[in-house]
Design a protein around this motif. Structure first.
Motif, PDB file in Angstrom:
ATOM      1  N   TYR A 246       0.796  -1.397  -0.050  1.00 48.80           N
ATOM      2  CA  TYR A 246      -0.096  -0.061  -0.064  1.00 48.80           C
ATOM      3  C   TYR A 246       0.914   1.295  -0.176  1.00 48.80           C
ATOM      4  O   TYR A 246       0.673   2.131  -1.015  1.00 48.80           O
ATOM      5  N   VAL A 278      -6.493   9.633  -3.501  1.00 46.59           N
ATOM      6  CA  VAL A 278      -7.053   8.374  -3.951  1.00 46.59           C
ATOM      7  C   VAL A 278      -7.041   7.562  -2.672  1.00 46.59           C
ATOM      8  O   VAL A 278      -8.078   6.765  -2.648  1.00 46.59           O
ATOM      9  N   ALA A 279      -6.122   7.345  -2.265  1.00 45.78           N
ATOM     10  CA  ALA A 279      -5.998   6.274  -1.104  1.00 45.78           C
ATOM     11  C   ALA A 279      -6.745   7.014   0.053  1.00 45.78           C
ATOM     12  O   ALA A 279      -7.523   6.035   0.804  1.00 45.78           O
ATOM     13  N   GLY A 282     -10.428   6.379  -0.744  1.00 43.91           N
ATOM     14  CA  GLY A 282     -10.845   4.907  -0.559  1.00 43.91           C
ATOM     15  C   GLY A 282     -10.977   4.291   0.697  1.00 43.91           C
ATOM     16  O   GLY A 282     -11.717   3.338   0.795  1.00 43.91           O
ATOM     17  N   ILE A 319     -15.466   4.448  -5.493  1.00 44.01           N
ATOM     18  CA  ILE A 319     -14.086   4.836  -5.717  1.00 44.01           C
ATOM     19  C   ILE A 319     -13.753   5.342  -7.161  1.00 44.01           C
ATOM     20  O   ILE A 319     -13.040   6.210  -7.490  1.00 44.01           O
ATOM     21  N   SER A 323     -12.621   9.154  -7.589  1.00 46.14           N
ATOM     22  CA  SER A 323     -11.210   9.279  -8.190  1.00 46.14           C
ATOM     23  C   SER A 323     -11.390  10.103  -9.241  1.00 46.14           C
ATOM     24  O   SER A 323     -10.623  11.166  -9.553  1.00 46.14           O
ATOM     25  N   ILE A 342      -6.271   4.929 -13.122  1.00 45.47           N
ATOM     26  CA  ILE A 342      -6.843   4.629 -11.957  1.00 45.47           C
ATOM     27  C   ILE A 342      -7.833   3.411 -11.978  1.00 45.47           C
ATOM     28  O   ILE A 342      -7.738   2.333 -11.198  1.00 45.47           O
ATOM     29  N   VAL A 431      -1.813   2.347  -7.311  1.00 44.63           N
ATOM     30  CA  VAL A 431      -2.638   2.735  -6.147  1.00 44.63           C
ATOM     31  C   VAL A 431      -4.239   2.628  -6.467  1.00 44.63           C
ATOM     32  O   VAL A 431      -5.128   2.408  -5.317  1.00 44.63           O
ATOM     33  N   GLY A 432      -4.862   2.787  -7.595  1.00 44.23           N
ATOM     34  CA  GLY A 432      -6.214   2.340  -7.950  1.00 44.23           C
ATOM     35  C   GLY A 432      -6.861   0.968  -7.437  1.00 44.23           C
ATOM     36  O   GLY A 432      -7.673   0.724  -6.787  1.00 44.23           O
ATOM     37  N   SER A 435      -6.622   1.010  -3.660  1.00 47.38           N
ATOM     38  CA  SER A 435      -7.510   2.012  -2.960  1.00 47.38           C
ATOM     39  C   SER A 435      -8.438   1.525  -1.941  1.00 47.38           C
ATOM     40  O   SER A 435      -8.873   2.259  -0.930  1.00 47.38           O
TER      41      SER A 435
END
Length: 729
Positions: A246, A278-279, A282, A319, A323, A342, A431-432, A435
């Motif tokens: 992560y 984004v995280a 999420g 998300i 996003s 993403i 990251v997506g 997320s």
């Protein structure tokens, strides 16, 4: 000056930790059941904590030694940023802390889950899943908190407002705390995996096959050690593993964003903040998704899977929407393309999860065919399982391949010459994918909790209706655990690819720190600070005709197999000692098989603990030494080859091992549910042998490989300054 929108990141991390505490408190209010159930749970809890204390002592010494080396490199040789030693320590500390909190929760939740299953299947699922959610939320909460703290500290020291290059220094320095997280994760995964599988194999071979007693029977001396192992391997180990995945994906993407927009300072900070935001969103959506999970009383395995999938899918859909809002609000260049990257990462993760579910769940044909092959003996079970595992690599590999090219093209606006933006797109795709880790990891940590609940129900002598419910939850846990491993491996592939590009950025900083301000490439003079990734590829002659690169590729590929061989043999040696101990107790403790005498559980826990502590050191040391030694001999080009070879071989091998092991395990569960003769049949005995072979596949070697891939990348990044100054070829 840090943008005000950044503060969403630390706020969401604190929110995650707050809800983790809420779910933990709610779980603790549930009854732990009868005195017998409480006693068994306390045995497991004490064993797990004793193991972790011993592991942290070993890891603590190792970390102090590495920190001293980094201090010498930073302050003595000036080949590292002076903040690196401290970032390394905090990365390891938070990684270990996330595993500790998750495991502490799991050891309190198992008996409560079993007791809740006395009331209903839905309540058992809810207690187990929300206890697993503690792990998921602690991992993402501590991860983003650590990132937030370091971002604020380093921005104060290297203000981006005065020089765009400072943001590159900030993000690449932050990457180094990922090495601490990766190192801790590898020790947790390898040590926990050896512990749990030594106990599991010993319990199965002597208890089920030789003595003919059920799984988790209290007469089996290795049963408590087996339950302890589920917690230290699949909870503490998985938590530390996904913590570093992560953080690594967010930090690598931030570093790539800083490099890609170095000539556009107004966009540079936004590109760095995008993966963090984004995280952060999420996390919020994962919390919402957790409350969606519930099931009906007469649920089938598919119904239970759908219950968990409902929460994940709900968070994933949201998300996708939010996003887009983030990238639009930030005003990023090619916002639609970045959003496409993403979404690509998110979809790739879902495809990998579904493929893993198909190949490992006994609701589908591949695992059922393995169970059918058990009718002709253990040899065909093993052959069938290996075949399924090999076939199962196709969809995840193709999904990642398609995901990489789509993420690259979306981010560049289909301009393949814009390498920096393409790599940023691949990073933000990772990251997506991660997320919604808060809820995805909850479904994974749920598995060992349900497994331990089944063990507690069996040892406590709860009724057949309760055992039926806990068996259903346990079988679901096997599938979610396999899906979680596939998801972790897939995210490792995208993250490692982003880390490759980050390595080049760190090499650039290492050259500047060494005083090399210009590069001579093909008769042209280029300022080092302004050189592109392709300039460095040319400068170091990184191509397939360079023998240094090819040698690195071979060494990296070898590392994946060598690492698996070491960890598999470690499980074999520790399991051999466990088998001897269980046989000794059955032979020497009179009345143990009649249930008139209590086994010596502590001696089995001690054997697994000692075996794990001793055997985890060599594989972990090799993972750290490989990029350092390769860099000293073959330089930057050799290290790039090493990382590519390790990524390619390790990714495919990890999927194969994790899915083979998961399929063997669920083939056994399928027979135990009454198919093909049920428990005690010849088919069941053959399936137990297959499951025993698969144990180190899925719980030790396979899931450790994705950490190996990222740890080698992190070590290469941290040691890049040393590599550019000191190398032989």
């Amino acid at each position: 000056m840090v943008s005000s929108i950044f503060w969403l990141v630390p706020v969401s991390s604190i929110l995650a930790l707050g809800f983790a505490w809420f779910f933990f408190s709610q779980m603790m209010k549930e009854s732990e059941g009868t005195d017998k159930m409480k006693s068994i749970a306390s045995y497991v809890r004490e064993g797990a904590m004793a193991y972790l204390r011993q592991q942290y002592k070993v890891v603590g010494i190792f970390f102090l030694v590495i920190m001293v080396i980094f201090l010498i490199l930073a302050y003595g040789f000036n080949v590292q940023n002076p903040w690196v030693p401290f970032a390394f320590i905090t990365g390891g500390f938070f990684s270990g802390l996330s595993g500790f909190f998750g495991m502490k929760t799991a050891t309190y939740a198992s008996a409560r889950t079993a007791n809740a299953a006395k009331e209903s299947l839905n309540k058992g699922l809810r207690v187990a899943f929300r206890s697993g959610a503690v792990m998921g939320l602690v991992v993402v909460g501590l991860g983003l908190l650590d990132i937030s703290i370091w971002f604020l500290i380093l921005n104060a020291v290297y203000p981006a407002a005065t020089d765009a290059h400072n943001l590159v220094v900030v993000t690449t320095t932050m990457l180094t705390f990922g090495m601490g997280a990766s190192t801790q994760a590898l020790f947790a995964r390898v040590g926990g995996g050896i512990f749990t599988k030594a106990a599991d194999v010993g319990a199965d071979l002597v208890g089920k096959v030789e003595a003919g007693i059920p799984e988790d029977d209290p007469r089996n001396p290795a049963t408590i050690a087996d339950n302890v192992g589920d917690n230290v391997g699949d909870v503490a180990g998985m938590g530390a593993d996904l913590y570093e995945s992560y953080c690594g994906s967010i930090l690598a993407t931030a570093a790539l964003g800083a490099a890609a927009f170095i000539d556009a300072p107004d966009l540079q900070m936004k590109a760095v903040l995008a993966p963090m935001l984004v995280a952060a969103v999420g996390i919020i959506l994962s919390i919402v998704g957790i409350f969606v999970v519930r099931t009906k009383e007469d649920a089938t395995q598919k119904d239970l899977l759908n219950s968990l999938s409902r929460g994940i899918n709900f968070s994933s859909v949201l998300i996708v929407v939010f996003s887009l809002v983030i990238v639009k609000l930030l005003g990023l260049e090619n916002a639609w393309g970045i959003w496409g990257s993403i979404v690509t990462g998110l979809v790739t993760g879902i495809v990998i999860g579904k493929a893993t579910e198909y190949y490992t769940s006994h609701s589908y044909k591949p695992t059922q065919k393995i169970a059918d092959s058990a009718q002709t003996g253990p040899a065909t079970v093993i052959i069938s399982g290996l075949g399924v595992g090999m076939l199962s690599t196709a969809i995840p590999v193709l999904a990642v391949a398609v995901g990489i090219i789509l993420a690259f093209l979306f981010a560049t606006g289909f301009d393949i010459t814009n390498i920096n933006m393409g790599l940023y797109g691949i990073g933000i795709a990772a990251v997506g994918m991660l997320s919604t880790l808060g809820i995805t990891l909850a479904t994974d940590a749920y598995g060992p909790i349900a497994d331990n609940a089944g063990g507690n129900a069996e040892m406590s002598g709860l009724g057949p209706e309760v055992r039926k419910r806990t068996d259903a939850l346990d079988a679901l846990g096997n599938t979610t655990a396999a899906t979680g491993k596939g998801f972790a491996i897939g995210s490792a592939a995208l993250t490692a690819l982003a880390l490759l590009a980050s390595y080049v950025e760190e090499v650039k900083i290492g050259l500047i720190r060494a005083g090399q301000t210009v590069l001579e490439i093909g008769g042209e003079t280029i300022e080092t600070q302004r050189a592109s990734i392709m300039d460095f590829m040319n400068y170091y002659n990184i191509n397939l005709m360079n023998p240094n690169v090819l040698i690195g590729v071979f060494i990296g590929s070898m590392m994946a197999f060598m690492f698996c061989g070491l960890t598999m043999n470690a499980v074999g040696r520790a399991a051999g000692k466990m088998v001897d101990e269980v046989r000794r107790q059955f032979r020497e403790i009179k009345g143990i098989l009649e249930g008139k005498a209590e086994p010596d559980y502590a001696s089995c826990v001690a054997i697994s603990t000692k075996g794990a502590q001793h055997e985890m050191v060599l594989p972990s040391m090799l993972a750290i030494l490989a990029p350092i030694v390769t860099g000293i001999i073959f330089g930057v080009s050799g290290v790039m080859g090493l990382l590519v070879g390790g990524l390619g071989a390790g990714f495919v091998l990890a999927i194969f091992m994790a899915n083979s092991g998961g399929a063997w395990d669920n083939a056994k569960k399928y027979i135990e549910e009454g198919h093909l003769g049920g428990k005690g049949s010849e088919a069941h005995k053959a399936a137990v042998i297959g499951d025993t072979v698969g144990d180190p596949f899925k719980d030790t070697s396979g899931p450790s490989l994705n950490i190996l891939i990222k740890l080698m990348s992190m070590v290469a990044i941290v040691m890049s300054g040393f590599t550019v100054v000191f190398h032989i070829l």
